[in-house]
Every structure is written in structure tokens, then in C-alpha cells.
Design a protein around this motif. Structure first.
Motif, PDB file in Angstrom:
ATOM      1  N   GLY A  92       1.890  -1.132   4.787  1.00  0.00           N
ATOM      2  CA  GLY A  92       1.573  -1.604   3.394  1.00  0.00           C
ATOM      3  C   GLY A  92       0.027  -2.363   3.298  1.00  0.00           C
ATOM      4  N   GLY A  93      -0.152  -2.516   2.181  1.00  0.00           N
ATOM      5  CA  GLY A  93      -1.602  -3.126   2.137  1.00  0.00           C
ATOM      6  C   GLY A  93      -2.227  -3.284   0.564  1.00  0.00           C
ATOM      7  N   LEU A  94      -3.224  -3.550   0.623  1.00  0.00           N
ATOM      8  CA  LEU A  94      -3.919  -3.397  -0.942  1.00  0.00           C
ATOM      9  C   LEU A  94      -4.825  -2.058  -1.128  1.00  0.00           C
ATOM     10  CD1 LEU A  94      -4.810  -4.911  -3.478  1.00  0.00           C
ATOM     11  CD2 LEU A  94      -6.512  -6.044  -2.180  1.00  0.00           C
ATOM     12  N   VAL A  95      -4.580  -1.370  -2.169  1.00  0.00           N
ATOM     13  CA  VAL A  95      -5.342  -0.492  -2.203  1.00  0.00           C
ATOM     14  C   VAL A  95      -6.022  -0.208  -3.671  1.00  0.00           C
ATOM     15  CG1 VAL A  95      -3.452   1.308  -2.829  1.00  0.00           C
ATOM     16  CG2 VAL A  95      -5.482   2.180  -1.940  1.00  0.00           C
ATOM     17  N   GLN A 149       4.590  -5.082   1.756  1.00  0.00           N
ATOM     18  CA  GLN A 149       4.082  -5.301   0.614  1.00  0.00           C
ATOM     19  C   GLN A 149       3.130  -3.900   0.226  1.00  0.00           C
ATOM     20  OE1 GLN A 149       4.631  -7.574  -2.090  1.00  0.00           O
ATOM     21  NE2 GLN A 149       3.314  -6.290  -3.483  1.00  0.00           N
ATOM     22  N   VAL A 150       3.124  -3.176  -0.729  1.00  0.00           N
ATOM     23  CA  VAL A 150       2.276  -2.600  -1.581  1.00  0.00           C
ATOM     24  C   VAL A 150       1.614  -2.992  -2.858  1.00  0.00           C
ATOM     25  CG1 VAL A 150       1.823  -0.171  -2.210  1.00  0.00           C
ATOM     26  CG2 VAL A 150       3.062  -0.417  -0.258  1.00  0.00           C
ATOM     27  N   THR A 151       0.104  -3.251  -2.689  1.00  0.00           N
ATOM     28  CA  THR A 151      -0.509  -3.854  -3.945  1.00  0.00           C
ATOM     29  C   THR A 151      -1.361  -2.685  -4.278  1.00  0.00           C
ATOM     30  OG1 THR A 151      -0.017  -5.946  -3.177  1.00  0.00           O
ATOM     31  CG2 THR A 151      -1.641  -5.764  -5.054  1.00  0.00           C
ATOM     32  N   VAL A 152      -1.405  -2.232  -5.581  1.00  0.00           N
ATOM     33  CA  VAL A 152      -2.276  -1.526  -6.115  1.00  0.00           C
ATOM     34  C   VAL A 152      -3.083  -1.991  -7.147  1.00  0.00           C
ATOM     35  CG1 VAL A 152      -2.791   0.862  -7.117  1.00  0.00           C
ATOM     36  CG2 VAL A 152      -0.722   0.549  -5.732  1.00  0.00           C
ATOM     37  N   SER A 199      -4.575   6.205  -1.636  1.00  0.00           N
ATOM     38  CA  SER A 199      -3.442   6.483  -0.592  1.00  0.00           C
ATOM     39  C   SER A 199      -3.340   5.571   0.100  1.00  0.00           C
ATOM     40  CB  SER A 199      -4.020   7.697  -0.171  1.00  0.00           C
ATOM     41  OG  SER A 199      -3.985   8.883  -0.914  1.00  0.00           O
ATOM     42  N   LEU A 200      -1.776   5.363   0.627  1.00  0.00           N
ATOM     43  CA  LEU A 200      -1.528   4.677   1.694  1.00  0.00           C
ATOM     44  C   LEU A 200      -0.161   5.562   2.515  1.00  0.00           C
ATOM     45  CD1 LEU A 200      -1.000   1.092   0.460  1.00  0.00           C
ATOM     46  CD2 LEU A 200      -2.394   1.730   2.305  1.00  0.00           C
ATOM     47  N   ARG A 201      -0.143   5.143   3.752  1.00  0.00           N
ATOM     48  CA  ARG A 201       1.151   5.934   4.297  1.00  0.00           C
ATOM     49  C   ARG A 201       1.800   4.921   5.076  1.00  0.00           C
ATOM     50  NH1 ARG A 201       1.825  10.838   6.347  1.00  0.00           N
ATOM     51  NH2 ARG A 201       3.245  11.070   8.195  1.00  0.00           N
TER      52      ARG A 201
END
Length: 124
Positions: free
Chosen positions: A9-12, A119-122, A17-19
């Protein structure tokens, strides 16, 4: 006791894209169906995608179809969620889950084991 550990997860920025990866351990077997769910603040946990234990059958929520891809590598005992063209509304905590009965359903109640979430933050 089965354990599931998510990572990736992370900030994008929107459009990026995220994996995500999930590494089952303990009693979790490669013969379990695996799923990804997500939960945004103030909302119910919702289904994202599921994959059968063979990897041959996958199902997606309409909101992510065509953008997300779930896959598994039973040799490495990992499950991944490739997320492309991310949108602000994809922001949530993402959870990996395992289904002992291998039904791979779309309800959270179909799953027996859960990870702690990532956490995934877009950003828009």
C-alpha cells in the motif's frame, strides 16, 4: 492459526498504479480461495476481487473491473492485486482474506481468515 500479511500500500496520484501482495502463513493453505476487500472511512467493508485456489477463476467488483487484476502464485504462496488507473474513490484500507471452503464468494462472511490491512491513498 492462519495469518495473512498484506504489503504494497501507499500514496499514489490518480491514474497511477500500485501492486498489493498477501503472504499467507500458518495454517493457510494454497487450496483456499483468496479475496481482496476494502474499507473506506465511514463505509462498510466491500468486495474487490477473488481468485480460486487454482487461479483459474477470478471475479471482480464492477467498480474495479478492467482496472484491477488478482493473481496468485501457489509455489510462492502469495496473492497479488495489481491496481491500475487508480481513482480517488479507490482510497481505502485493503484487506486480504482466505476462504477455507474455496467458494470464493463476494461476501465478507464467506471468508475465514483476514489480514490486518494496508492503506491505499489516491490523491486527486
Amino acid at each position: 492459526q492462519a495469518q495473512l500479511v498484506e504489503s504494497g500500500g501507499g500514496l499514489v496520484q490518480a491514474g497511477g498504479s500500485l501492486r498489493l501482495s498477501c503472504a499467507p502463513s500458518g495454517r493457510t493453505r494454497s487450496t483456499y480461495a483468496m479475496g481482496w476487500f476494502r474499507q473506506a472511512p465511514g463505509k462498510e467493508r466491500e468486495f474487490v476481487a477473488t481468485v480460486s485456489w487454482t487461479g483459474g477463476n477470478t471475479y471482480y467488483a464492477d467498480s474495479v473491473k478492467g482496472r484491477f487484476t488478482i493473481s496468485r502464485d501457489n509455489a510462492k504462496n502469495t496473492v497479488s492485486l495489481q491496481m491500475n488507473n487508480l481513482k480517488h474513490e479507490d482510497t481505502a484500507v485493503y484487506y486480504c482474506a482466505a476462504d477455507r471452503s474455496n467458494n470464493g464468494g463476494k461476501s465478507r462472511w464467506d471468508y475465514d481468515y483476514w489480514g490486518q490491512g494496508t492503506q491505499v491513498t489516491v490523491s486527486s
